[in-house]
Design an enzyme around this catalytic site. Structure first.
Site, PDB file in Angstrom:
ATOM      1  N   GLY A  65       0.806  -1.217   0.000  1.00 39.20           N
ATOM      2  CA  GLY A  65       0.000   0.000   0.000  1.00 39.20           C
ATOM      3  C   GLY A  65       0.840   1.268   0.000  1.00 39.20           C
ATOM      4  O   GLY A  65       2.038   1.241  -0.307  1.00 39.20           O
ATOM      5  N   LEU A  66       0.182   2.364   0.370  1.00 41.46           N
ATOM      6  CA  LEU A  66       0.854   3.669   0.313  1.00 41.46           C
ATOM      7  C   LEU A  66       1.667   3.884   1.589  1.00 41.46           C
ATOM      8  O   LEU A  66       1.299   4.667   2.451  1.00 41.46           O
ATOM      9  CB  LEU A  66      -0.204   4.766   0.146  1.00 41.46           C
ATOM     10  CG  LEU A  66       0.293   6.134  -0.291  1.00 41.46           C
ATOM     11  CD1 LEU A  66       0.916   6.084  -1.666  1.00 41.46           C
ATOM     12  CD2 LEU A  66      -0.857   7.132  -0.279  1.00 41.46           C
ATOM     13  N   HIS A  67       2.776   3.171   1.725  1.00 40.23           N
ATOM     14  CA  HIS A  67       3.604   3.357   2.914  1.00 40.23           C
ATOM     15  C   HIS A  67       4.558   4.532   2.716  1.00 40.23           C
ATOM     16  O   HIS A  67       4.404   5.291   1.760  1.00 40.23           O
ATOM     17  CB  HIS A  67       4.315   2.051   3.302  1.00 40.23           C
ATOM     18  CG  HIS A  67       5.157   1.480   2.211  1.00 40.23           C
ATOM     19  ND1 HIS A  67       6.378   1.990   1.894  1.00 40.23           N
ATOM     20  CD2 HIS A  67       4.942   0.449   1.363  1.00 40.23           C
ATOM     21  CE1 HIS A  67       6.897   1.294   0.901  1.00 40.23           C
ATOM     22  NE2 HIS A  67       6.049   0.351   0.553  1.00 40.23           N
ATOM     23  N   ALA A  68       5.496   4.682   3.606  1.00 36.75           N
ATOM     24  CA  ALA A  68       6.277   5.926   3.667  1.00 36.75           C
ATOM     25  C   ALA A  68       6.871   6.365   2.328  1.00 36.75           C
ATOM     26  O   ALA A  68       6.666   7.493   1.883  1.00 36.75           O
ATOM     27  CB  ALA A  68       7.373   5.789   4.716  1.00 36.75           C
TER      28      ALA A  68
END
Lengths: 100, 130
Positions: free
Chosen positions: A20-23
């Site tokens: 997913g949209l991690h760091a």
């Protein structure tokens, strides 16, 4: 008609980034959004709630999961460039040439 | 390089400071002046005014520098280090009240787009202000 209408543009893309949209992808997304003069928002659903795409803290806080659809809206003179660049970034799995 | 706000990471632990700096470099890129320091002169945990001054010089940018500190002495020593800088530079240095690791990454993300000092500080402090 010259009524000072602010250009507005929309786009969307499916997040295929594992995890997913991690760091790291969130940072890239914010950096790309900041390249444009337009105000840019991001949402996980077609009708919002809309989040400032230029705020790294808020973009990361969306915790967007894998395969979610990201919606973009921009308002300003380069709105169309902004929304298409962001959709392209997500579709290319964050293969953005310029690190910021 | 000179136009983006610089980031200085100050932790009691050199490992924490260096680790946070590594995260900034790898996640945000190389467009932000960055320096770190940690540990006391004897090699233990702590912070040193001299090391902070050196880090401020390394990460100096005409747009200013934000200092991310972990706790206690890191903050007071950073304030002392600012006092030791040339007067013209002092007004362009701010100590941030944010989480040292996440704050450094967020400040650097903001800085990498050319944002001004006050906006970089706000990005670093955003996580604590909500």
């Amino acid at each position: 008609m010259k009524a000072g209408l602010v250009p507005r543009s929309r786009s969307c893309a499916v997040l295929k980034h594992a995890g997913g949209l991690h760091a790291r992808p969130a940072i890239k997304l914010t950096q790309v959004a900041k390249r444009f003069e337009s105000a840019v928002w991001i949402a996980l659903a077609e009708h919002g709630p809309w989040i400032d795409a230029k705020s790294i803290a808020r973009v990361m806080a969306t915790k967007t999961p894998y395969m979610a659809t990201l919606h973009f809206v921009a308002e300003g003179d380069d709105a169309e460039e902004a929304t298409s660049a962001l959709a392209r970034l997500v579709e290319s799995d964050f293969a953005d040439g310029n690190g910021g | 390089m000179g136009k983006n706000v610089g980031i200085v990471i100050v932790s009691h632990s050199p490992d924490v400071a260096k680790g946070a700096a590594d995260m900034v470099r790898q996640m945000v890129g190389a467009h932000v002046p960055l320096a770190w320091c940690g540990g006391n002169p004897a090699g233990g945990l702590g912070t040193s005014v001299e090391a902070i001054v050196k880090a401020l010089e390394l990460a100096w940018s005409d747009a200013g520098v934000v200092i991310m500190v972990d706790m206690g002495g890191a903050e007071t020593n950073s304030e002392m280090a600012i006092e030791m800088m040339p007067e013209k530079r002092r007004a362009k240095i701010v100590v941030c009240n944010g989480p040292v690791v996440e704050g450094a990454v967020m400040a650097a993300t903001e800085s990498s787009s050319g944002a001004a000092l006050e906006r970089v500080r706000r990005a670093a402090e955003e996580l604590y202000s909500r």
